[in-house]
Motif scaffolding. Structure first.
Motif, short mmCIF file in Angstrom:
data_model
loop_
_atom_site.label_atom_id
_atom_site.label_comp_id
_atom_site.label_asym_id
_atom_site.label_seq_id
_atom_site.Cartn_x
_atom_site.Cartn_y
_atom_site.Cartn_z
N ILE A 119 53.26 68.40 47.22
CA ILE A 119 52.76 67.26 47.99
C ILE A 119 53.64 65.95 48.41
O ILE A 119 52.80 64.79 49.39
N LEU A 120 54.24 65.60 47.25
CA LEU A 120 55.06 63.92 47.38
C LEU A 120 55.85 64.07 48.76
O LEU A 120 56.41 63.56 49.02
N ALA A 121 56.07 65.41 49.07
CA ALA A 121 56.76 65.44 50.27
C ALA A 121 57.00 65.53 51.07
O ALA A 121 57.20 66.88 52.50
N VAL A 122 55.16 65.63 51.67
CA VAL A 122 54.27 66.14 52.55
C VAL A 122 54.68 65.22 53.76
O VAL A 122 55.50 63.87 54.10
N SER A 123 55.51 65.95 54.87
CA SER A 123 55.98 65.20 56.26
C SER A 123 54.52 64.70 57.16
O SER A 123 53.22 65.24 57.16
N ALA A 231 47.93 59.02 38.65
CA ALA A 231 48.55 59.14 37.44
C ALA A 231 49.63 60.13 37.54
O ALA A 231 50.29 59.44 36.52
N ALA A 232 49.77 61.30 38.59
CA ALA A 232 51.33 61.42 38.26
C ALA A 232 52.04 60.44 38.71
O ALA A 232 53.18 60.18 38.17
N TYR A 233 51.72 59.04 40.11
CA TYR A 233 53.03 57.92 39.59
C TYR A 233 53.20 57.43 38.37
O TYR A 233 54.02 56.67 38.51
N VAL A 234 51.83 56.66 38.00
CA VAL A 234 51.82 56.54 36.66
C VAL A 234 52.45 56.80 35.74
O VAL A 234 53.73 55.95 34.23
N PHE A 235 51.94 58.01 35.10
CA PHE A 235 52.99 58.66 34.19
C PHE A 235 53.63 59.93 34.61
O PHE A 235 54.17 60.41 33.80
N ASP A 236 54.54 59.41 35.55
CA ASP A 236 55.52 60.73 36.46
C ASP A 236 55.26 61.74 35.66
O ASP A 236 56.08 62.67 35.10
N THR A 237 54.70 62.46 35.78
CA THR A 237 53.48 63.68 35.92
C THR A 237 53.36 64.41 36.97
O THR A 237 53.92 64.10 38.55
N PRO A 238 53.45 66.10 37.17
CA PRO A 238 54.48 66.38 38.40
C PRO A 238 52.17 66.38 39.40
O PRO A 238 51.26 65.97 38.69
N VAL A 244 44.47 68.75 39.47
CA VAL A 244 43.68 69.93 39.05
C VAL A 244 43.05 69.18 37.70
O VAL A 244 42.26 69.40 37.49
N CYS A 245 43.40 68.14 37.56
CA CYS A 245 43.47 68.12 35.42
C CYS A 245 42.33 66.83 36.29
O CYS A 245 41.13 66.99 35.55
N VAL A 246 42.81 65.97 36.78
CA VAL A 246 41.67 64.79 37.39
C VAL A 246 40.64 65.96 37.31
O VAL A 246 39.24 65.65 37.06
N ALA A 247 40.06 67.04 38.99
CA ALA A 247 38.84 67.51 38.71
C ALA A 247 38.55 68.22 38.13
O ALA A 247 37.23 68.06 37.74
N ALA A 248 39.39 68.85 36.48
CA ALA A 248 39.22 69.30 35.96
C ALA A 248 37.92 68.31 34.65
O ALA A 248 36.75 69.02 34.53
N LEU A 249 38.64 67.10 34.47
CA LEU A 249 37.87 66.33 33.95
C LEU A 249 36.23 66.16 34.63
O LEU A 249 35.22 65.72 34.16
#
Length: 264
Positions: A119-123, A231-238, A244-249
């Motif tokens: 998603i970070l490479a979306v143009s 969260a991905a930006y702060v914790f350097d996660t995919p 999807v993890c946030v949606a699951a929570l």
């Protein structure tokens, strides 16, 4: 504004959430989770064919996803158990797609990006495709909303009302193929079904009407995309899996609310 890659990523995530929300509700209501998963898995074969014939990834994945969905619809009820049929077709399509990609000489492809999203490479062009596809899905579902609800509730009632349930199934199949095609860049093949199912399932305990559930699913999906990206930006996660993890929570939270809510 669109020069900021995080802004583009957020807009892409919201676009996928908008497309997945109403469709995901029907996937949940009709218990089509494995159907959606099989259609998403077929997208890798579509990526391979798109690269082989130098055509748009969106077109290739949509065509193959649509063919997969139609194949499942045709073969179901012809002596094959649905879960067995979906398992065979889903994993076969994924395997053939991965093998086909390995035969593409002179083409560099990041399989992880297609499996889990990038998603970070979306143009800007990707954003146009995502939001165009999302608008098409919303218009399609909105146009057939009443007929889809009736055929989902009871096929006999649908026939009595002059509605063809098979035609409505084809509408859902087309919408699913479009959603898979626009979501592959954002969350990848392996997580598309999660974005269809989890926000809708999380919205169910909060809703009293079908329209309310679709709206709540859209809000949950949108918040999941924004919070997951942060969260991905702060914790350097995919990024895709984080969304999807946030949606699951959110699903866990609404399930707890339902379980602890006082009985009326």
């Amino acid at each position: 504004m669109l020069d900021d890659f995080m802004v583009r990523a957020a807009l892409a995530g919201i676009g996928v959430a908008v497309a997945a929300a109403p469709l995901g509700c029907f996937v949940v209501w009709r218990r089509m989770a494995y159907f959606g998963d099989a259609t998403a898995h077929a997208a890798i074969l579509g990526v391979a064919l798109s690269l082989a014939f130098s055509m748009s990834i969106f077109i290739g994945t949509m065509v193959v996803a649509l063919l997969m969905a139609l194949t499942v619809s045709v073969l179901s009820g012809r002596g094959y158990a649905m879960d067995t049929l979906l398992g065979v077709l889903a994993h076969s399509a994924l395997a053939f797609g991965l093998v086909a990609v390995s035969f593409l000489s002179g083409v560099r492809i990041d399989l992880m990006a297609y499996l889990f999203g990038d998603i970070l490479a979306v143009s800007r062009g990707d954003l146009a495709v995502i939001w165009g596809g999302a608008a098409l899905v919303v218009l399609l579902i909105g146009w057939r909303w009443s007929a889809l609800l009736t055929s989902t509730l009871n096929e006999d009632l649908a026939h009595a009302s002059g509605i063809d349930p098979k035609q409505e199934q084809l509408v859902l199949t087309l919408a699913l193929a479009i959603t898979v095609a626009v979501a592959i860049k954002v969350v990848g093949v392996l997580l598309i079904a999660a974005m269809l199912i989890i926000p809708a399932a999380a919205a169910r305990p909060l809703s009293r009407t079908p329209e309310g559930m679709a709206l709540a699913a859209g809000v949950i999906g949108t918040l999941s995309a924004i919070v997951g990206l942060r969260a991905a930006y702060v914790f350097d996660t995919p990024a895709g899996p984080s969304i999807v993890c946030v949606a699951a929570l959110s699903f866990l939270a609404t399930s707890l609310i339902r379980n602890f809510r006082p009985a009326a």
